[in-house]
Design a protein around this motif. Structure first.
Motif, PDB file in Angstrom:
ATOM      1  N   GLY A 192       0.862  -1.302  -0.426  1.00 40.09           N
ATOM      2  CA  GLY A 192       0.070  -0.144   0.119  1.00 40.09           C
ATOM      3  C   GLY A 192       0.454   1.199   0.048  1.00 40.09           C
ATOM      4  O   GLY A 192       2.540   1.303  -0.155  1.00 40.09           O
ATOM      5  N   GLY A 193       0.544   1.945   0.253  1.00 42.12           N
ATOM      6  CA  GLY A 193       0.885   3.953   0.421  1.00 42.12           C
ATOM      7  C   GLY A 193       1.969   3.727   1.316  1.00 42.12           C
ATOM      8  O   GLY A 193       1.724   3.294   2.769  1.00 42.12           O
ATOM      9  N   CYS A 194       3.087   3.691   1.346  1.00 39.45           N
ATOM     10  CA  CYS A 194       4.435   3.762   2.605  1.00 39.45           C
ATOM     11  C   CYS A 194       4.928   4.856   2.448  1.00 39.45           C
ATOM     12  O   CYS A 194       5.372   5.769   1.062  1.00 39.45           O
ATOM     13  CB  CYS A 194       4.856   3.066   1.621  1.00 39.45           C
ATOM     14  SG  CYS A 194       4.028   1.191   2.149  1.00 39.45           S
ATOM     15  N   ARG A 195       5.403   5.218   3.926  1.00 40.58           N
ATOM     16  CA  ARG A 195       6.433   6.148   3.890  1.00 40.58           C
ATOM     17  C   ARG A 195       7.588   6.380   4.719  1.00 40.58           C
ATOM     18  O   ARG A 195       8.022   5.689   5.512  1.00 40.58           O
ATOM     19  CB  ARG A 195       5.611   7.303   4.283  1.00 40.58           C
ATOM     20  CG  ARG A 195       5.190   8.040   3.312  1.00 40.58           C
ATOM     21  CD  ARG A 195       4.440   9.903   4.260  1.00 40.58           C
ATOM     22  NE  ARG A 195       4.890  10.578   4.566  1.00 40.58           N
ATOM     23  CZ  ARG A 195       4.267  11.205   5.221  1.00 40.58           C
ATOM     24  NH1 ARG A 195       2.753  11.607   5.705  1.00 40.58           N
ATOM     25  NH2 ARG A 195       5.287  12.580   5.767  1.00 40.58           N
ATOM     26  N   VAL A 196       8.770   7.164   4.269  1.00 41.02           N
ATOM     27  CA  VAL A 196      10.449   6.669   5.258  1.00 41.02           C
ATOM     28  C   VAL A 196      10.472   7.902   6.241  1.00 41.02           C
ATOM     29  O   VAL A 196      10.316   9.282   5.485  1.00 41.02           O
ATOM     30  CB  VAL A 196      10.866   6.100   4.489  1.00 41.02           C
ATOM     31  CG1 VAL A 196      12.378   5.933   5.387  1.00 41.02           C
ATOM     32  CG2 VAL A 196      11.044   4.937   3.520  1.00 41.02           C
TER      33      VAL A 196
ATOM     34  N   TYR B 229      11.868   7.655  -9.396  1.00 43.37           N
ATOM     35  CA  TYR B 229      11.153   7.916  -8.337  1.00 43.37           C
ATOM     36  C   TYR B 229      11.885   8.217  -7.287  1.00 43.37           C
ATOM     37  O   TYR B 229      13.046   8.128  -6.673  1.00 43.37           O
ATOM     38  CB  TYR B 229      10.750   6.501  -8.209  1.00 43.37           C
ATOM     39  CG  TYR B 229      10.699   5.844  -9.404  1.00 43.37           C
ATOM     40  CD1 TYR B 229       9.032   5.705  -9.696  1.00 43.37           C
ATOM     41  CD2 TYR B 229      11.332   5.650 -10.820  1.00 43.37           C
ATOM     42  CE1 TYR B 229       8.856   5.403 -11.125  1.00 43.37           C
ATOM     43  CE2 TYR B 229      10.606   5.124 -11.790  1.00 43.37           C
ATOM     44  CZ  TYR B 229       9.767   4.970 -12.392  1.00 43.37           C
ATOM     45  OH  TYR B 229       8.963   4.661 -13.399  1.00 43.37           O
ATOM     46  N   GLY B 230      10.816   9.266  -6.356  1.00 44.06           N
ATOM     47  CA  GLY B 230      11.398   9.155  -4.625  1.00 44.06           C
ATOM     48  C   GLY B 230      10.657   7.838  -3.946  1.00 44.06           C
ATOM     49  O   GLY B 230      10.255   7.583  -4.646  1.00 44.06           O
ATOM     50  N   PRO B 231      11.097   8.389  -2.158  1.00 38.75           N
ATOM     51  CA  PRO B 231      11.119   7.489  -1.338  1.00 38.75           C
ATOM     52  C   PRO B 231       9.538   6.926  -1.687  1.00 38.75           C
ATOM     53  O   PRO B 231       8.369   7.626  -1.566  1.00 38.75           O
ATOM     54  CB  PRO B 231      11.195   8.030   0.269  1.00 38.75           C
ATOM     55  CG  PRO B 231      12.480   8.670  -0.440  1.00 38.75           C
ATOM     56  CD  PRO B 231      12.043   9.454  -1.754  1.00 38.75           C
ATOM     57  N   GLY B 232       9.455   5.895  -0.922  1.00 39.67           N
ATOM     58  CA  GLY B 232       7.915   4.666  -1.322  1.00 39.67           C
ATOM     59  C   GLY B 232       7.742   3.601  -1.895  1.00 39.67           C
ATOM     60  O   GLY B 232       8.842   3.051  -2.866  1.00 39.67           O
ATOM     61  N   VAL B 233       7.039   3.198  -2.373  1.00 39.77           N
ATOM     62  CA  VAL B 233       6.502   1.688  -3.684  1.00 39.77           C
ATOM     63  C   VAL B 233       5.249   2.582  -3.893  1.00 39.77           C
ATOM     64  O   VAL B 233       4.889   2.794  -4.138  1.00 39.77           O
ATOM     65  CB  VAL B 233       5.438   1.392  -2.467  1.00 39.77           C
ATOM     66  CG1 VAL B 233       4.258   0.250  -3.539  1.00 39.77           C
ATOM     67  CG2 VAL B 233       5.828   0.631  -1.620  1.00 39.77           C
ATOM     68  N   HIS B 234       6.616   1.640  -5.391  1.00 38.50           N
ATOM     69  CA  HIS B 234       6.164   2.115  -6.922  1.00 38.50           C
ATOM     70  C   HIS B 234       6.104   1.031  -7.434  1.00 38.50           C
ATOM     71  O   HIS B 234       6.726   0.325  -7.911  1.00 38.50           O
ATOM     72  CB  HIS B 234       7.216   3.383  -8.218  1.00 38.50           C
ATOM     73  CG  HIS B 234       7.854   4.095  -6.654  1.00 38.50           C
ATOM     74  ND1 HIS B 234       6.936   5.600  -7.508  1.00 38.50           N
ATOM     75  CD2 HIS B 234       7.990   4.951  -6.154  1.00 38.50           C
ATOM     76  CE1 HIS B 234       6.999   6.189  -6.328  1.00 38.50           C
ATOM     77  NE2 HIS B 234       8.683   5.509  -5.075  1.00 38.50           N
ATOM     78  N   ASN B 235       4.425   0.869  -7.564  1.00 36.88           N
ATOM     79  CA  ASN B 235       3.619  -0.840  -8.143  1.00 36.88           C
ATOM     80  C   ASN B 235       2.946  -0.886  -9.941  1.00 36.88           C
ATOM     81  O   ASN B 235       2.804  -1.248 -10.427  1.00 36.88           O
ATOM     82  CB  ASN B 235       2.888  -1.036  -7.587  1.00 36.88           C
ATOM     83  CG  ASN B 235       1.823  -0.498  -7.455  1.00 36.88           C
ATOM     84  OD1 ASN B 235       0.997   0.652  -8.030  1.00 36.88           O
ATOM     85  ND2 ASN B 235       0.478  -1.094  -5.870  1.00 36.88           N
ATOM     86  N   ASP B 236       3.572   0.923 -10.634  1.00 36.60           N
ATOM     87  CA  ASP B 236       3.522   1.047 -11.876  1.00 36.60           C
ATOM     88  C   ASP B 236       4.487   1.523 -12.231  1.00 36.60           C
ATOM     89  O   ASP B 236       4.252   3.573 -12.315  1.00 36.60           O
ATOM     90  CB  ASP B 236       1.946   1.082 -11.972  1.00 36.60           C
ATOM     91  CG  ASP B 236       1.825   1.973 -13.341  1.00 36.60           C
ATOM     92  OD1 ASP B 236       1.946   1.066 -14.321  1.00 36.60           O
ATOM     93  OD2 ASP B 236       0.812   2.220 -13.361  1.00 36.60           O
TER      94      ASP B 236
ATOM     95  N   GLY C  26      10.916  13.927   2.089  1.00 31.94           N
ATOM     96  CA  GLY C  26      10.976  13.905   0.919  1.00 31.94           C
ATOM     97  C   GLY C  26      10.417  14.194  -0.296  1.00 31.94           C
ATOM     98  O   GLY C  26       9.530  14.712  -0.076  1.00 31.94           O
ATOM     99  N   PRO C  27      10.628  13.579  -1.382  1.00 31.41           N
ATOM    100  CA  PRO C  27      11.146  14.199  -2.536  1.00 31.41           C
ATOM    101  C   PRO C  27       8.525  13.633  -2.751  1.00 31.41           C
ATOM    102  O   PRO C  27       7.992  12.988  -2.231  1.00 31.41           O
ATOM    103  CB  PRO C  27      10.744  14.032  -3.944  1.00 31.41           C
ATOM    104  CG  PRO C  27      12.026  12.869  -3.310  1.00 31.41           C
ATOM    105  CD  PRO C  27      11.944  12.456  -1.472  1.00 31.41           C
ATOM    106  N   GLY C  28       8.198  15.327  -2.641  1.00 38.15           N
ATOM    107  CA  GLY C  28       6.480  14.867  -2.754  1.00 38.15           C
ATOM    108  C   GLY C  28       6.447  16.426  -2.834  1.00 38.15           C
ATOM    109  O   GLY C  28       6.848  17.560  -2.910  1.00 38.15           O
TER     110      GLY C  28
END
Length: 305
Positions: free
Chosen positions: A77-81, A178-185, A284-286
């Motif tokens: 799912g959506g994740c953050r560090v 791509y910045g920190p997090g989950v990227h499934n596409d 982070g990036p966003g």
């Protein structure tokens, strides 16, 4: 004289507090501002139902280490560090956190079935749901053939930094960052075709930064700014563009004025006092259209990498 077995037990007991003190630690709180029930974790927890704490977190304190928190069990799912610091509100993730784990150096685990790499900051998966065999990358990799993962990447997890993935070797072809997090596409032209990856958020601390609070004007410098701070929520009002650390925003007439932030690259720390003092927030990036407790309270800024 102690028997040898008893001596070993005593030595282990004496060493235990030092080991525990060095362990990574995160505390989850049920309500904003560190109120309500709390749960302290020192190891990966793929399902917070185990502690009857699923979808209950509203604030966090990270005492040591970098931690990834995710909205679904199994670190999906959506994740953050989150780096060490105090986070009084979980904007966008309030009461939605289901799994937590340590990431970065000395993290708890790597991709399922993949090679464990203590310095990994990018995890590659052959499926969009980030299941199955994976591979870890901790440095620029110009040809995935050498790690046995060429044209196999469909989903990624970025633990730290900003990464550029390319469809051809040597960082050519179709490339995206791509910045920190989950990227499934990974998008058309890149999904299942990644052949190289490199970290792109390194920077020159001597880069120029603007001294005029005008978005898109002289304040943006000659290139794309790493950070833009806006006086209004939702990226409105006047703005200032930065590419390096700032001890005090007073030198730009921008002290205690920021209400929203856009980060194009890198991880940045924002603090309420000069010289990175007081309460701080790591992002982070966003795009951050509201800043919570640091709304109109940012005085100093620095890049963490």
């Amino acid at each position: 004289m102690f028997p040898r077995s008893l001596k070993a037990v005593l030595v282990a007991a004496l060493c235990l507090p030092a080991v525990q003190a060095a362990a990574a630690e995160i505390t989850l709180y049920e309500h904003d501002n560190f109120n309500g029930r709390e749960l302290t974790l020192r190891e990966a927890t793929p399902d917070l139902n185990r502690f009857n704490f699923n979808d209950r977190t509203s604030s966090i304190i990270v005492r040591s280490g970098a931690w990834e928190v995710c909205m679904d069990a199994g670190f999906r799912g959506g994740c953050r560090v989150f780096e060490p610091g105090q986070y009084r509100r979980m904007d966008g993730m309030n009461d939605r956190i289901s799994s937590v784990r340590r990431v970065g150096r000395d993290r708890d685990d790597g991709p399922r079935g993949g090679r464990r790499d203590r310095d990994s900051v990018l995890q590659l998966y052959a499926t969009t749901d980030l299941r199955g065999r994976g591979e870890s990358v901790g440095r620029d990799t110009p040809d995935f053939t050498y790690i046995g993962f060429n044209d196999r990447t469909y989903g990624i997890r970025v633990l730290r930094g900003t990464w550029e993935l390319c469809s051809d070797a040597n960082f050519r072809g179709v490339c995206r960052t791509y910045g920190p997090g989950v990227h499934n596409d990974l998008g058309r032209g890149l999904a299942g075709r990644v052949s190289s990856a490199r970290r792109v958020d390194r920077f020159d601390r001597n880069d120029r930064y603007g001294d005029e609070p005008a978005y898109g004007g002289p304040g943006a410098g000659s290139g794309r700014p790493a950070v833009e701070l806006f006086t209004g929520a939702g990226f409105s009002g006047s703005a200032i563009a930065l590419n390096r650390d700032v001890h005090s925003m007073s030198e730009f007439g921008f002290n205690d004025r920021a209400s929203s932030i856009v980060i194009s690259e890198g991880e940045w720390q924002f603090c309420e006092h000069e010289g990175m003092g007081g309460q701080c927030l790591v992002l982070g990036p966003g795009r951050y259209d509201r800043l919570g407790d640091l709304d109109r309270a940012i005085t100093s800024v620095r890049r963490l990498r």
